[in-house]
Structure formats: C-alpha cells, structure tokens
Scaffold this active site. Sequence first.
Site, mmCIF file in Angstrom:
data_model
loop_
_atom_site.group_PDB
_atom_site.id
_atom_site.type_symbol
_atom_site.label_atom_id
_atom_site.label_comp_id
_atom_site.label_asym_id
_atom_site.label_seq_id
_atom_site.Cartn_x
_atom_site.Cartn_y
_atom_site.Cartn_z
ATOM 1 N N LYS A 48 -63.303 -1.051 4.534
ATOM 2 C CA LYS A 48 -63.961 -2.234 5.117
ATOM 3 C C LYS A 48 -64.427 -3.216 4.038
ATOM 4 C CE LYS A 48 -67.928 -3.102 8.195
ATOM 5 N NZ LYS A 48 -69.048 -2.430 8.881
ATOM 6 N N LEU A 49 -64.456 -2.761 2.807
ATOM 7 C CA LEU A 49 -64.997 -3.552 1.691
ATOM 8 C C LEU A 49 -66.428 -3.995 1.973
ATOM 9 C CD1 LEU A 49 -61.878 -5.673 0.579
ATOM 10 C CD2 LEU A 49 -62.677 -3.464 -0.289
ATOM 11 N N ASP A 73 -62.165 -1.428 9.490
ATOM 12 C CA ASP A 73 -63.326 -0.564 9.734
ATOM 13 C C ASP A 73 -62.850 0.762 10.337
ATOM 14 O OD1 ASP A 73 -65.720 0.552 10.724
ATOM 15 O OD2 ASP A 73 -66.573 -1.439 11.099
ATOM 16 N N THR A 148 -71.264 16.049 1.569
ATOM 17 C CA THR A 148 -72.250 16.141 0.487
ATOM 18 C C THR A 148 -73.087 17.418 0.585
ATOM 19 O OG1 THR A 148 -74.324 15.113 -0.256
ATOM 20 C CG2 THR A 148 -73.709 14.695 1.988
ATOM 21 N N ASP A 149 -73.671 17.808 -0.538
ATOM 22 C CA ASP A 149 -74.579 18.966 -0.524
ATOM 23 C C ASP A 149 -75.920 18.621 0.127
ATOM 24 O OD1 ASP A 149 -75.609 17.308 -2.516
ATOM 25 O OD2 ASP A 149 -75.720 18.862 -4.057
ATOM 26 N N GLU A 150 -76.159 17.301 0.348
ATOM 27 C CA GLU A 150 -77.473 16.902 0.877
ATOM 28 C C GLU A 150 -77.686 17.367 2.314
ATOM 29 O OE1 GLU A 150 -78.814 13.028 -0.334
ATOM 30 O OE2 GLU A 150 -77.411 13.002 -2.007
ATOM 31 N N TYR A 174 -79.480 9.414 5.568
ATOM 32 C CA TYR A 174 -78.117 9.589 5.033
ATOM 33 C C TYR A 174 -77.636 11.015 5.259
ATOM 34 C CZ TYR A 174 -74.590 10.739 1.486
ATOM 35 O OH TYR A 174 -73.467 11.222 0.844
ATOM 36 N N SER A 177 -76.915 11.840 8.839
ATOM 37 C CA SER A 177 -75.672 11.246 9.370
ATOM 38 C C SER A 177 -74.455 11.998 8.837
ATOM 39 C CB SER A 177 -75.595 9.751 9.033
ATOM 40 O OG SER A 177 -75.443 9.553 7.640
ATOM 41 N N LYS A 178 -74.519 12.456 7.605
ATOM 42 C CA LYS A 178 -73.393 13.241 7.059
ATOM 43 C C LYS A 178 -73.337 14.613 7.742
ATOM 44 C CE LYS A 178 -70.845 12.349 4.176
ATOM 45 N NZ LYS A 178 -69.536 11.641 4.150
ATOM 46 N N LYS A 213 -77.167 3.571 -7.885
ATOM 47 C CA LYS A 213 -77.407 5.008 -8.002
ATOM 48 C C LYS A 213 -77.969 5.288 -9.393
ATOM 49 C CE LYS A 213 -75.339 5.785 -3.970
ATOM 50 N NZ LYS A 213 -73.955 6.114 -3.713
ATOM 51 N N ASP A 305 -92.663 7.244 -5.493
ATOM 52 C CA ASP A 305 -91.590 8.167 -5.141
ATOM 53 C C ASP A 305 -90.848 7.706 -3.890
ATOM 54 O OD1 ASP A 305 -89.981 10.353 -5.385
ATOM 55 O OD2 ASP A 305 -91.575 11.853 -5.152
ATOM 56 N N GLY A 308 -89.879 11.413 1.460
ATOM 57 C CA GLY A 308 -89.075 12.585 1.850
ATOM 58 C C GLY A 308 -88.128 13.064 0.767
#
Length: 377
Positions: A48-49, A73, A148-150, A174, A177-178, A213, A305, A308
């Site tokens: 989708k850029l 998309d 992801t590991d999250e 995030y 949703s993953k 990041k 911070d 969460g």
Amino acid sequence: MDAVKAGISQTAATAAPVIVTGGAGFIGSNFVLEWLAAGKGPVINLDKLTYAGNPENLASVANDPNYTFVHGDICDGELVAKIFADHKPRAILHFAAESHVDRSILGPEAFLKTNIDGTFALLKAARAYYDTLAGEEKERFRFLHVSTDEVYGTLEPEDPAFHENTPYAPNSPYAASKAASDHLVRAWVHTYGLPAMITNCSNNYGPHHFPEKLIPLMISNAQKGKPLPVYGDGQQVRDWLYVVDHCKAIMTVLEKGKPGETYNVGGGNQRTNLDVVNTLCALLDELVPDSPYKPHAQLITYVADRPGHDRRYAIDARKLEGELGWRAQESFETGLRKTVEWYLANKEWVEHVTSGAYQQWMDKNYGSREAVAEGTR
Ligand code: NAD
Ligand code: TYD
C-alpha cells in the site's frame, strides 16, 4: 527418469511466482532483495506504500523481469483475488502490517484494519485459490504468515524464553492485532485445511529500518546531535536478530516447514535498551571520529516510559534450528556494525523518509515525553 522428473518439477516450482505483501517495508524489502539475489524465481510485491513503505528500498530490482510491484491494500479482497488468479503463485509470504507499538498506542484503528481485516482478506482469497488447485500445485502451495514474539506478552528476568507453546498474552494494541491475525491463520489451517505456517520473530535490525524504531532512531538522532530518548529506566530487554537472518529463516520455513506449524525465530541476543544505545554510541564514536557530538553517549536522555511497556522478550528458536537446520549467521556485534555502516553510507535514504509526516510523528510521540531527570525515574 526420476531425476528428469524431479528436474522438471524443480524448474516448474522455481518458475511459479510467490506473492509478498508489504515488500516495500523494512523486512519485506530485505526479503525481496535476498529472494531475487538467490535466484528463487518471480516475486509479486503487493504494498500500500504507507509511511513505512518505500519503493526506494527496491530501486535496484525495479527493472528485474522477476519483480512485479502492485500498489494496493491487502484489505481489498477483489484486488487480492485478482492477483492470485493472474499470477497463480506457489506461495504467499505475508509481511504487510502496521508494525510500530508506539503508533498503535496513539492510534490503534489502522492496526486492527490492516493486521486483522487485511490478514482475513488474504486468507479468504488464498483459500478460494487453493481450492482451485490440484495435484503438485496444490501439494506445494503455502501461506506463510510473518508474525512477532510480542504476541506472547512479557517475561520476568528469570523466565525461560518464549517457545512455540507459550500461551498468547499480548499487551499492546499492536501485539493484540498480530495475535488476532495469528489466530485467524490457525483457524484457517484447522477448519479449511489451508497449508499455512506462522513464524514468530524477535526484534529485527538492519538496513531499511524506519527511523521511528529504537536502533535507526538512535543512529539518526546521534548523527545530528539530537537527544537519544530512552524510555523509563532503559532496562527493558529485547532479543535482537539481524534482518537478513530473519529473511533466511522465512525462506527455510517456506522450503522445509510443515503446514500447520509455528516456528519461533530469534538470534539469542538479549540486550537491555540502554546497552544497545551505549553500544551504538561507541560504534559512532569509532566510525565518525570527527563528530562534534562525541562522545555520543552524552546525548542519552531518559524520557517518560511507554504505557504498558513489556519488560523483556526472549525467543527459544530450538525448533527452527533443530528441525529445519536454520542458524543465525550474524552476531549482534557484526550485525550492528553493518547496520551503522549502512546508515552512515545512506544518509540520503534517511533524509527522504524523515520529511513532513515523520516530523509530525516525532512531535506527537515525543512532545509529551518530557525529559526525566535520572533521580526521578
Ligand atoms: P514495516 O512497518 O517496516 O513495513 C510494513 C510494510 O507493509 C510497508 O511497506 C507498508 O507500506 C506495508 N503495508 C502496511 N499496511 C498495508 C496494507 N493495508 N496493505 C498493503 N501493504 C501495507 O514493517 P516490518 O518491520 O518490515 O515488519 C514486517 C512484518 O514482520 C510485520 O508483519 C511485523 O509484524 C513482523 N515483525 C517485525 C519485526 C521487527 O522487528 N520489525 C519483528 C518480528 C515480526
Ligand atoms: P521498538 O524499536 O519500538 O520495538 P518494540 O517496541 O517492538 O520492541 O522499541 C524497542 C525498545 O526500545 C522498546 O523497549 C522501547 C524502547 N524505545 C526507547 O527506549 N526509546 C525510543 O525512542 C523507542 C522508539 C523505543
């Protein structure tokens, strides 16, 4: 005869394209470059850029006859179905996502849309396409979901690393949703027999990493003498993997992984954020000896911070290593040095991606995070 047959089938397999989603982003673009360099056949990149997708990442292969770019998309079911029908891929490698935790905290909607609805649209189209296949084409088709590991949540200092059976406990929008997208993939395997696999990887770093990041942001800020914003006490632990090692793990899973299985991917490099930032500063001191900002570590600034904030991630990659024979090639030291060298040699790339919308993001995310004095953290 068998060898001839195997030869033919090998050629047919290599000639059939793969679809990559999100190939203009950080990991996707490294994957497309590695894939084409390894002569693994045609690749269709559906992207989708968004702010994170950059065609410049793939400029070197733009005219490669094995590379096709589709601007669109993943949530667009009609478009996705048409790509399957037109290109008859042997696999889809699904990288596209909204990927930044801080953005998910300030605006979760896009994460639910792309990461959940988008994955659903791809699964629906892949299943319809899979049902039209027969024989060898059906046998070899794969849906590889890059995750992801999250999704596993956070670890205490003494906890064992995440393994494939660690219960899901996502903590950020995030990660949630993953996790939802992983569950959809799992359901499509079990309910509809779609030959899908999931990879759950730890934090990546390397070229083309968007400077929102941790690692690319610190390199970019340090070069300009800007503060290096460390969240909280900087003692959070991440398990870092060089991006090309992740791409090779994905190729290994595509080639040798078993449908329905999950594979954790990680390099066994647990570091505190403060340690990472100090290592980057030392590398910059060495590689930019005439910098007016030396020692770069003086730029470290503690800020409020992340809400969460997960304390520690660590990946147990023994299944991938033992069953499929993958091994990370880069140590954290060699990978980080390569990364800093890439950013120093590609200042224009950073300039191009840090224009208007990027500045608005920096103001939104860091504007409210006043510097916190060390004693008051
Ligand atoms: P990224 O944010 O750099 O790139 C995402 C790409 O997806 C961009 O090119 C963007 O334009 C595209 N995209 C976003 N929404 C889209 C949509 N609706 N339709 C089509 N394209 C869309 O992300 P990344 O860091 O390269 O991550 C790639 C994948 O790997 C993600 O699924 C992420 O969850 C996963 N992952 C990332 C890391 C990491 O450390 N970066 C670690 C483990 C897993
Ligand atoms: P990030 O690169 O956003 O990856 P993730 O949240 O997916 O792990 O952040 C890595 C770690 O660095 C995380 O613990 C948050 C921290 N961090 C900072 O301390 N300062 C920053 O400016 C950023 C972006 C991240």
